[in-house]
Design a protein around this motif. Structure first.
Motif, PDB file in Angstrom:
ATOM      1  N   MET A  90       0.845  -1.205   0.000  1.00  0.00           N
ATOM      2  CA  MET A  90       0.000   0.000   0.000  1.00  0.00           C
ATOM      3  C   MET A  90       0.877   1.251   0.000  1.00  0.00           C
ATOM      4  O   MET A  90       1.014   1.929   1.004  1.00  0.00           O
ATOM      5  N   ARG A  91       1.470   1.536  -1.153  1.00  0.00           N
ATOM      6  CA  ARG A  91       2.412   2.637  -1.228  1.00  0.00           C
ATOM      7  C   ARG A  91       1.703   3.988  -1.178  1.00  0.00           C
ATOM      8  O   ARG A  91       2.207   4.958  -0.623  1.00  0.00           O
ATOM      9  N   LEU A  92       0.510   4.032  -1.787  1.00  0.00           N
ATOM     10  CA  LEU A  92      -0.165   5.325  -1.910  1.00  0.00           C
ATOM     11  C   LEU A  92      -0.753   5.826  -0.595  1.00  0.00           C
ATOM     12  O   LEU A  92      -0.848   7.025  -0.382  1.00  0.00           O
ATOM     13  N   LEU A  93      -1.164   4.894   0.259  1.00  0.00           N
ATOM     14  CA  LEU A  93      -1.794   5.330   1.514  1.00  0.00           C
ATOM     15  C   LEU A  93      -0.848   6.150   2.389  1.00  0.00           C
ATOM     16  O   LEU A  93      -1.236   7.226   2.862  1.00  0.00           O
ATOM     17  N   PRO A  94       0.400   5.700   2.621  1.00  0.00           N
ATOM     18  CA  PRO A  94       1.321   6.569   3.386  1.00  0.00           C
ATOM     19  C   PRO A  94       1.552   7.907   2.696  1.00  0.00           C
ATOM     20  O   PRO A  94       1.620   8.948   3.352  1.00  0.00           O
ATOM     21  N   ALA A  95       1.667   7.862   1.351  1.00  0.00           N
ATOM     22  CA  ALA A  95       1.867   9.122   0.617  1.00  0.00           C
ATOM     23  C   ALA A  95       0.657  10.032   0.805  1.00  0.00           C
ATOM     24  O   ALA A  95       0.805  11.250   1.006  1.00  0.00           O
ATOM     25  N   LEU A  96      -0.523   9.427   0.752  1.00  0.00           N
ATOM     26  CA  LEU A  96      -1.755  10.203   0.938  1.00  0.00           C
ATOM     27  C   LEU A  96      -1.798  10.802   2.346  1.00  0.00           C
ATOM     28  O   LEU A  96      -2.158  11.980   2.524  1.00  0.00           O
ATOM     29  N   ALA A  97      -1.415   9.971   3.336  1.00  0.00           N
ATOM     30  CA  ALA A  97      -1.401  10.454   4.729  1.00  0.00           C
ATOM     31  C   ALA A  97      -0.436  11.621   4.886  1.00  0.00           C
ATOM     32  O   ALA A  97      -0.753  12.627   5.532  1.00  0.00           O
ATOM     33  N   LEU A  98       0.729  11.502   4.259  1.00  0.00           N
ATOM     34  CA  LEU A  98       1.740  12.560   4.358  1.00  0.00           C
ATOM     35  C   LEU A  98       1.225  13.842   3.701  1.00  0.00           C
ATOM     36  O   LEU A  98       1.358  14.941   4.258  1.00  0.00           O
ATOM     37  N   ARG A  99       0.612  13.688   2.538  1.00  0.00           N
ATOM     38  CA  ARG A  99       0.105  14.893   1.856  1.00  0.00           C
ATOM     39  C   ARG A  99      -1.058  15.503   2.616  1.00  0.00           C
ATOM     40  O   ARG A  99      -1.229  16.718   2.641  1.00  0.00           O
ATOM     41  N   ASN A 100      -1.876  14.651   3.213  1.00  0.00           N
ATOM     42  CA  ASN A 100      -2.972  15.186   4.042  1.00  0.00           C
ATOM     43  C   ASN A 100      -2.415  16.009   5.198  1.00  0.00           C
ATOM     44  O   ASN A 100      -3.008  17.006   5.604  1.00  0.00           O
ATOM     45  N   ALA A 101      -1.264  15.548   5.719  1.00  0.00           N
ATOM     46  CA  ALA A 101      -0.647  16.280   6.836  1.00  0.00           C
ATOM     47  C   ALA A 101      -0.235  17.682   6.409  1.00  0.00           C
ATOM     48  O   ALA A 101      -0.227  18.612   7.224  1.00  0.00           O
ATOM     49  N   LEU A 102       0.089  17.831   5.119  1.00  0.00           N
ATOM     50  CA  LEU A 102       0.531  19.138   4.635  1.00  0.00           C
ATOM     51  C   LEU A 102      -0.620  19.960   4.042  1.00  0.00           C
ATOM     52  O   LEU A 102      -0.417  21.069   3.574  1.00  0.00           O
ATOM     53  N   ARG A 103      -1.807  19.388   4.099  1.00  0.00           N
ATOM     54  CA  ARG A 103      -2.951  19.984   3.415  1.00  0.00           C
ATOM     55  C   ARG A 103      -3.412  21.273   4.060  1.00  0.00           C
ATOM     56  O   ARG A 103      -3.779  22.228   3.388  1.00  0.00           O
ATOM     57  N   SER A 104      -3.462  21.278   5.371  1.00  0.00           N
ATOM     58  CA  SER A 104      -3.911  22.468   6.088  1.00  0.00           C
ATOM     59  C   SER A 104      -2.762  22.898   7.016  1.00  0.00           C
ATOM     60  O   SER A 104      -2.652  22.418   8.148  1.00  0.00           O
ATOM     61  N   PRO A 105      -1.893  23.779   6.534  1.00  0.00           N
ATOM     62  CA  PRO A 105      -0.697  24.126   7.317  1.00  0.00           C
ATOM     63  C   PRO A 105      -1.021  24.632   8.725  1.00  0.00           C
ATOM     64  O   PRO A 105      -0.321  24.296   9.679  1.00  0.00           O
ATOM     65  N   ALA A 106      -2.094  25.423   8.837  1.00  0.00           N
ATOM     66  CA  ALA A 106      -2.423  25.984  10.156  1.00  0.00           C
ATOM     67  C   ALA A 106      -2.788  24.869  11.136  1.00  0.00           C
ATOM     68  O   ALA A 106      -2.307  24.826  12.273  1.00  0.00           O
TER      69      ALA A 106
END
Lengths: 252, 408
Positions: free
Chosen positions: B1-17
Motif C-alpha cells: 500500500m504505497r499510496l496510503l502513506p503518501a496520501l497520509a503525508l500529503r494530508n498532513a501538509l494539506r492544512s498548514p495551520a
C-alpha cells in the motif's frame, strides 16, 4: 447475455416509526451484462436508493438481490467492500476525487484499493487516463482541472480496474451540456469496447437519449421498463424527458 | 500500500495551520516530558543517593533490631562484628563495610541534664568521611580524632547554644537500659541540610560502644557495593555466607525506601501520563476536525474498497508524520532546557529540606540522558496514536452511502 444483477421484491425503509420513509416498495429487476441502463424518475422516487443497492453501498431490508452470483444480503461488510473494490466502479455527481493526489494517483488508488498487486499499476493508470483524453494531465491535481476533466478522471478511475459494473449517480449534473455529452459518449464507447455494464441514475435527457434501457421509478416502484430501438428510443426519451421536466416543474 | 502513506503525508501538509497546531501541541508535550523527566531524574537521583549512602547499600543487623528499628533497641545488637567483617573482606563487589551504632540521647551544655534530645551516632572515621560526607558538611571545626570529641549537627549546636571547644554532657543508655553518661568536647559543627545530620551528634565508634556497653559489637553493619543499584545482587551474595543470626537487607527493599521508590515511580508515571493525556487531547481535537472535513472523501474511498483498518491507518499515519517532526523539535527544545537545568539547577532554599529525614541538596539539578530523549520522543508518538485513535475510528465508521449523500 448472462444476468449481472437479479432483484426480487426488494424493499428499503429509512428511519422508523411515524418518520419512516419507504424508499423502495417491492422492486423486481434483472440487469444483463453489457447493458447501458438509466434509472429515471422524480426526486424521492428511489433512484439513488436502488443505485446504492445495486452498487453494494447499502443492503435491502426485504427481498433478494443477487449480484455477480453473490446473494448480497448474505455478504459481510468486508465481503461487500471487497466486491465493490474488485468488481464495481463508481462515478459520482461531485466527482469526489482525492484533492491531494494527482490525476494518475487518483486512478492508481482505485487499483490499489482493489488489492491489485501487479507492478504495472502506474502504467495502467496512465493508459486509463490516456483513453479518456487526459494523457497530458497525469500530474495535475483536481483543482488544476476543469469540471469535465475531473469527471473524466473519475471515469478513468471507475474503469481502470475493468469492473463488471459501473454505477454512476447523476454523472452529468455538475457539467455543462457539451461537456456532459462528451463524458457520456466516452462512457458509451467504453460500454461498447469493453462490454462493461453501466447503470445511471439521472434526470438528464442527454443520458436518456443514449441509454438502451430506461427504468422509470415512481414512489419506490418501477413504473416503466423499456428497451428501445434507436429511433424509438430517441423519440420516446425526448417525450419522457419533456414529461419529466414538466412533472418536476409541477413539483415546484 | 504505497499510496496510503503518501496520501497520509500529503494530508498532513494539506492544512498548514491545523498541522502546525497539532505539531505545536506535540512539540510542547515532548519538550515538557523531556524537561520534567530530566529534572525529576536529577532530583530523585540526588535524593536516593542521599538516602542510600548513610544507610548502607546493604545492611546486616539482628533480625529483631531490623523488625523494631524505629525503637532503636540497643540490646538487639550484633555482639561481635569482627568475624562478619572478616568474611565480608573476601566477597567480590564489597567496597566497604562499617559497623555503626545509633542511640537516642539527651544532651546538655550546662548544669541541667537532658536539655536537648538527639541521636548519638558511633561509626568509624572512614564512614564519616567516605559515606556520610561529614567532612564536607562541616560548617566549622574538624572531625573527632580522640575518644572524647564530638561533631554536632547544626540544629543541635544551635539548641544547645554551644561553640567549638565547649564540653557537653550526653546522657544515653547501655544495652541493658541503665543510664550511661559521657562527656565530650565539641570539635566541629556540621550542616547537611537535613535532620539526619543537623539533629545528630557524631562520635568515634568506640566511644558509643563504651556508652552502650556493646564493646565489640554494633547495632548494624553497613555494606557498600560499587553502585547502589547493585544492592539486591550484593545482598544475595551475602546471604549465601554463613554470617550467623542476622538479616541481610538491600537498601531498596527496606522501609521507607521501598515505598519511596514506588512513590517515585508513581509520580513519574502520573506526570508523564498527564502530559501524554493532555497532549493527546490537543491532537484529538485537530484530527477530529480533519475527519469531519474529509467525510465525503473517506466515504468515496470506503466505497472504492478502503477497509476500516485502512481508514484508521490513514489518520494514524498522518498524526505520526506530524508527531515525528513535532517530536524531534520538542525533544531538541526539551534537551536544551534540560542541559541548562543540569548546569544551573533550581534553588529551593534551605527551609525546604531542613526538617526532611534525609539529606537533600537545596539546589536541584536535572539529569538529562539519551534514554530520556528517546522515551520522550516515543511518548510523543504515543500521544499522536492516542490522539488520532478516536477520530480515526470515527473515520472508519463512516458509511460510504451517507458520506456521499451528504456531499451531493
Amino acid at each position: 447475455m448472462s444476468v449481472l444483477c437479479d432483484i426480487k421484491d426488494v424493499k428499503k425503509v429509512y428511519g422508523s416509526g411515524p418518520a419512516a420513509v419507504q424508499a423502495l416498495r417491492g422492486v423486481n429487476l434483472t440487469i444483463d451484462e453489457g447493458e447501458f441502463t438509466v434509472i429515471s424518475g422524480p426526486s424521492g422516487s428511489g433512484k439513488s436508493t436502488l443505485l446504492n443497492l445495486v452498487g453494494c453501498l447499502d443492503v435491502c431490508d426485504e427481498g433478494v438481490m443477487t449480484l455477480l452470483g453473490h446473494d448480497v444480503k448474505k455478504l459481510s461488510p468486508k465481503g461487500l467492500a471487497q466486491l465493490r473494490a474488485e468488481r464495481i466502479g463508481f462515478i459520482f455527481q461531485s466527482f469526489n476525487l482525492i484533492p491531494v493526489l494527482t490525476a494518475r494517483e487518483n486512478v492508481e488508488l482505485a487499483l490499489q484499493l482493489a488489492g491489485d498487486t501487479k507492478g504495472d499499476r502506474v502504467k495502467r493508470a496512465s493508459e486509463a487516463l490516456d483513453r479518456v483524453g487526459l494523457g497530458d494531465y497525469l500530474h495535475r491535481r483536481p483543482n488544476q482541472l476543469s469540471g469535465g476533466q475531473q469527471q473524466r478522471v473519475a471515469v478513468a478511475r471507475a474503469l481502470v480496474k475493468e469492473p463488471a459494473l459501473v454505477v454512476a449517480d447523476e454523472p452529468t449534473a455538475n457539467l455543462d451540456s457539451n461537456t456532459g455529452a462528451a463524458v457520456l459518449d466516452l462512457m458509451r464507447d467504453m460500454n461498447k469496447q469493453l462490454g462493461i455494464t453501466f447503470l445511471f441514475s439521472t434526470h438528464d435527457p442527454l443520458i436518456m437519449v443514449r441509454a438502451r434501457r430506461i427504468l422509470l421509478l415512481r414512489d419506490g416502484q418501477i413504473e416503466d421498463d423499456e428497451i428501445k430501438t434507436r429511433s424509438d428510443l430517441t423519440r420516446e426519451v425526448e417525450r419522457k424527458a419533456v414529461q419529466e421536466m414538466l412533472h418536476n416543474l409541477a413539483d415546484y | 500500500m504505497r499510496l496510503l502513506p503518501a496520501l497520509a503525508l500529503r494530508n498532513a501538509l494539506r492544512s498548514p495551520a491545523r498541522t502546525g497546531l497539532t505539531a505545536l501541541t506535540i512539540v510542547l508535550g515532548t519538550a515538557l516530558l523531556t524537561m520534567s523527566t530530566s529534572w525529576l531524574t536529577g532530583v530523585f537521583e540526588e535524593s536516593l543517593s542521599s538516602a542510600a549512602e548513610p544507610v548502607g547499600h546493604v545492611r546486616i543487623a539482628d533480625p529483631d533490631y531490623a523488625r523494631r528499628e524505629a525503637l532503636l533497641p540497643l540490646y538487639e545488637n550484633i555482639e561481635d562484628t569482627a568475624p562478619i567483617l572478616a568474611k565480608l573482606k573476601d566477597v567480590p563487589g564489597v567496597q566497604g563495610a562499617f559497623p555503626r551504632i545509633t542511640a537516642p540521647v539527651a544532651l546538655s551544655a550546662g548544669e541541667e541534664l537532658g536539655e536537648v534530645r538527639g541521636l548519638a551516632v558511633g561509626a568509624p572515621d572512614a564512614w564519616y568521611r567516605e559515606r556520610l560526607g561529614l567532612a564536607d558538611d562541616l560548617v566549622e571545626g574538624r572531625l573527632p580524632s580522640g575518644p572524647e570529641e564530638v561533631v554536632l549537627g547544626a540544629t543541635l549546636a544551635k539548641r544547645l547554644d554551644v561553640a567549638l571547644g565547649t564540653e557537653i554532657v550526653v546522657l544515653g543508655q547501655t544495652q541493658d537500659g541503665s543510664m550511661s553518661p559521657l562527656k565530650a568536647k565539641v570539635v566541629g559543627v556540621a550542616s547537611g541540610g537535613s535532620g539526619q545530620v543537623d539533629l545528630a551528634a557524631f562520635f568515634p565508634l568506640d566511644r558509643i560502644q563504651w556508652m552502650t556497653d556493646i564493646p565489640d559489637g554494633a547495632t548494624e553493619i553497613l555494606v557498600y557495593a560499587g553502585d547502589r543499584d547493585r544492592d539486591v545482587a550484593l545482598a544475595d551474595r551475602l546471604r549465601a555466607l554463613d554470617l550467623g543470626e542476622v538479616v541481610v537487607q538491600p537498601w531498596s527493599q527496606r522501609d521507607p525506601w521501598n515505598a519511596l521508590l514506588g512513590l517515585i515511580s508513581l509520580v513519574r508515571n502520573m506526570l508523564n501520563g498527564t502530559i501524554v493525556f493532555v497532549t493527546a487531547l490537543g491532537v484529538w481535537n485537530t484530527m477530529m476536525m480533519s475527519v469531519l472535513e474529509r467525510q465525503a472523501e473517506i466515504g468515496v474511498m470506503r466505497a472504492m474498497g478502503l477497509t476500516r483498518f485502512g481508514a484508521v491507518a490513514l489518520f494514524v499515519i498522518e498524526a505520526l508524520c506530524i508527531a515525528v517532526i513535532g517530536g524531534v523539535v520538542g525533544v531538541s527544545l526539551g534537551a536544551m532546557g534540560s542541559l541548562w537545568l543540569e548546569t544551573h539547577g533550581i534553588e529551593l532554599g534551605s527551609r525546604v529540606s531542613a526538617n526532611l529525614p534525609i539529606a537533600v541538596n537545596t539546589r536541584l539539578y536535572a539529569d538529562f540522558t539519551p534514554e530520556t530523549a528517546l522515551s520522550a520522543f516515543l511518548l510523543g508518538l504515543l500521544m499522536a496514536v492516542l490522539g488520532s485513535a478516536v477520530p480515526a475510528m470515527r473515520a472508519a465508521a463512516i458509511q460510504p452511502v451517507e458520506a456521499i449523500r451528504a456531499n451531493r
